[in-house]
Design an enzyme around this catalytic site. Structure first.
Site, short mmCIF file in Angstrom:
data_model
loop_
_atom_site.label_atom_id
_atom_site.label_comp_id
_atom_site.label_asym_id
_atom_site.label_seq_id
_atom_site.Cartn_x
_atom_site.Cartn_y
_atom_site.Cartn_z
N ARG A 1 0.82 -1.23 0.00
CA ARG A 1 0.00 0.00 0.00
C ARG A 1 0.84 1.26 0.00
NH1 ARG A 1 -2.86 -2.02 -1.80
NH2 ARG A 1 -4.87 -2.81 -1.21
N ASP B 1 2.75 -6.30 -12.80
CA ASP B 1 2.34 -6.10 -11.41
C ASP B 1 1.96 -7.45 -10.78
OD1 ASP B 1 1.65 -4.85 -9.08
OD2 ASP B 1 -0.14 -3.87 -9.86
N HIS C 1 -8.64 -3.27 -8.55
CA HIS C 1 -7.69 -2.90 -9.61
C HIS C 1 -8.37 -2.85 -10.97
CE1 HIS C 1 -3.55 -2.81 -8.00
NE2 HIS C 1 -4.13 -3.40 -6.98
N ARG C 2 -9.21 -3.86 -11.22
CA ARG C 2 -9.85 -3.94 -12.54
C ARG C 2 -10.79 -2.75 -12.74
NH1 ARG C 2 -8.88 -9.08 -14.95
NH2 ARG C 2 -10.33 -8.52 -16.58
N LYS D 1 2.44 1.88 -5.21
CA LYS D 1 3.28 1.48 -6.35
C LYS D 1 2.46 1.33 -7.64
CE LYS D 1 4.24 -2.48 -4.35
NZ LYS D 1 3.44 -2.33 -3.14
N ARG E 1 -10.41 0.15 -11.50
CA ARG E 1 -9.58 1.34 -11.68
C ARG E 1 -9.06 1.46 -13.11
NH1 ARG E 1 -5.23 1.58 -7.13
NH2 ARG E 1 -3.74 0.78 -8.64
N ARG E 2 -8.84 0.28 -13.73
CA ARG E 2 -8.31 0.31 -15.10
C ARG E 2 -9.47 0.47 -16.08
NH1 ARG E 2 -5.39 -4.19 -13.27
NH2 ARG E 2 -6.48 -5.60 -14.67
N1 LIG Z 1 -5.21 -11.94 -11.55
C1 LIG Z 1 -5.30 -10.61 -11.57
N2 LIG Z 1 -4.59 -9.92 -10.66
C2 LIG Z 1 -4.67 -8.57 -10.68
C3 LIG Z 1 -5.47 -7.88 -11.63
N3 LIG Z 1 -5.34 -6.55 -11.38
C4 LIG Z 1 -4.49 -6.43 -10.33
N4 LIG Z 1 -4.08 -7.63 -9.89
C5 LIG Z 1 -3.13 -7.95 -8.83
O1 LIG Z 1 -3.29 -7.14 -7.68
C6 LIG Z 1 -2.02 -7.08 -7.01
C7 LIG Z 1 -1.85 -5.75 -6.29
O2 LIG Z 1 -2.67 -5.75 -5.16
P1 LIG Z 1 -2.64 -4.63 -4.03
O3 LIG Z 1 -3.03 -5.26 -2.76
O4 LIG Z 1 -3.46 -3.48 -4.47
O5 LIG Z 1 -1.10 -4.13 -4.02
P2 LIG Z 1 -0.17 -3.50 -2.93
O6 LIG Z 1 1.21 -3.86 -3.38
O7 LIG Z 1 -0.53 -3.87 -1.54
O8 LIG Z 1 -0.43 -1.96 -3.03
P3 LIG Z 1 0.21 -0.73 -3.77
O9 LIG Z 1 1.61 -0.47 -3.25
O10 LIG Z 1 -0.69 0.42 -3.39
O11 LIG Z 1 0.21 -1.00 -5.24
C8 LIG Z 1 -0.96 -7.24 -8.07
O12 LIG Z 1 -0.05 -8.25 -7.69
C9 LIG Z 1 -1.72 -7.64 -9.33
O13 LIG Z 1 -1.15 -8.79 -9.95
C10 LIG Z 1 -6.21 -8.65 -12.59
O14 LIG Z 1 -6.92 -8.12 -13.43
N5 LIG Z 1 -6.08 -10.01 -12.51
#
Ligand SMILES: Nc1nc2c(ncn2[C@@H]2O[C@H](COP(=O)(O)OP(=O)(O)OP(=O)(O)O)[C@@H](O)[C@H]2O)c(=O)[nH]1
Length: 174
Positions: free
Chosen positions: A18, A89, A56-57, A21, A59-60
């Site tokens: 969080r 990611d 995430h989805r 990134k 947001r995109r």
């Molecule tokens: N399978 C899949 N995974 C997704 C998709 N969109 C995002 N993710 C996953 O969501 C994960 C990020 O989750 P978060 O919990 O928001 O990340 P975080 O690292 O804690 O937070 P930030 O530092 O704020 O980015 C990434 O590893 C992505 O792979 C998707 O459409 N499909």
């Protein structure tokens, strides 16, 4: 004449959970012309993860295509059309998947680094900095922390630019 924003380059974004990134990487990539490719390494095994992914989805918006690469990240990157802006990611969940599948971590990391060393478009890769807290109590977590640290060092060494995210703000470290 390609400039810094469009030429083949790798930007590596590191930070804690969080730290913002993904959002920052999304902002950088969407400043370029669409379409943008999102390579997701997460596997949603439970409701909490499904919720994170859904967030995430949502947001995109338009302009994104999503590819799932929980394990074969190198193959997925190699198959991309030249010039595609890509957001990968994240390397932390990829490494988790490699370790849980009992794959050869060294071989997988070497293969991935070989691909990331030669970006075929404007690439952004996200990873977690996991070594800033106390030494984990269990052996698997300690091994994971060490493998993640080594992987991050390798990617940072080959990246053209490295950003460290702190409370949503990028610090340029390379
Ligand atoms: N399978 C899949 N995974 C997704 C998709 N969109 C995002 N993710 C996953 O969501 C994960 C990020 O989750 P978060 O919990 O928001 O990340 P975080 O690292 O804690 O937070 P930030 O530092 O704020 O980015 C990434 O590893 C992505 O792979 C998707 O459409 N499909």
């Amino acid at each position: 004449m390609p400039d810094e924003t469009t030429q083949n380059r790798l930007t590596f974004l590191l930070g804690g959970a969080r730290s913002g990134k993904s959002l920052h990487a999304e902002r950088l990539i969407t400043a370029l012309p669409a379409p943008w490719t999102y390579i997701a390494t997460a596997q949603a095994f439970d409701d909490e993860m499904r919720e994170r992914v859904a967030h995430h989805r949502d947001r995109r918006a338009q302009g994104w295509q999503t590819l799932n690469a929980p394990l074969d990240l190198a193959g997925t990157l190699r198959a991309l059309p030249a010039g595609a802006p890509v957001l990968l990611d994240c390397l932390t969940l990829w490494l988790t998947n490699v370790m849980l599948a009992d794959h050869d971590v060294e071989a997988a990391v070497t293969e991935l680094c070989g691909v990331l060393a030669r970006p075929t478009g404007r690439w952004y890769a996200v990873s977690n900095e996991v070594g800033l807290s106390i030494v984990p109590e269990n052996a698997l977590a300690r091994r994971f922390r060490d493998e993640q640290g080594r992987l991050n060092q390798k990617i940072a060494a080959l990246a053209d630019e490295v950003l460290f995210m702190v409370a949503g703000l990028p610090m340029k470290v390379k």
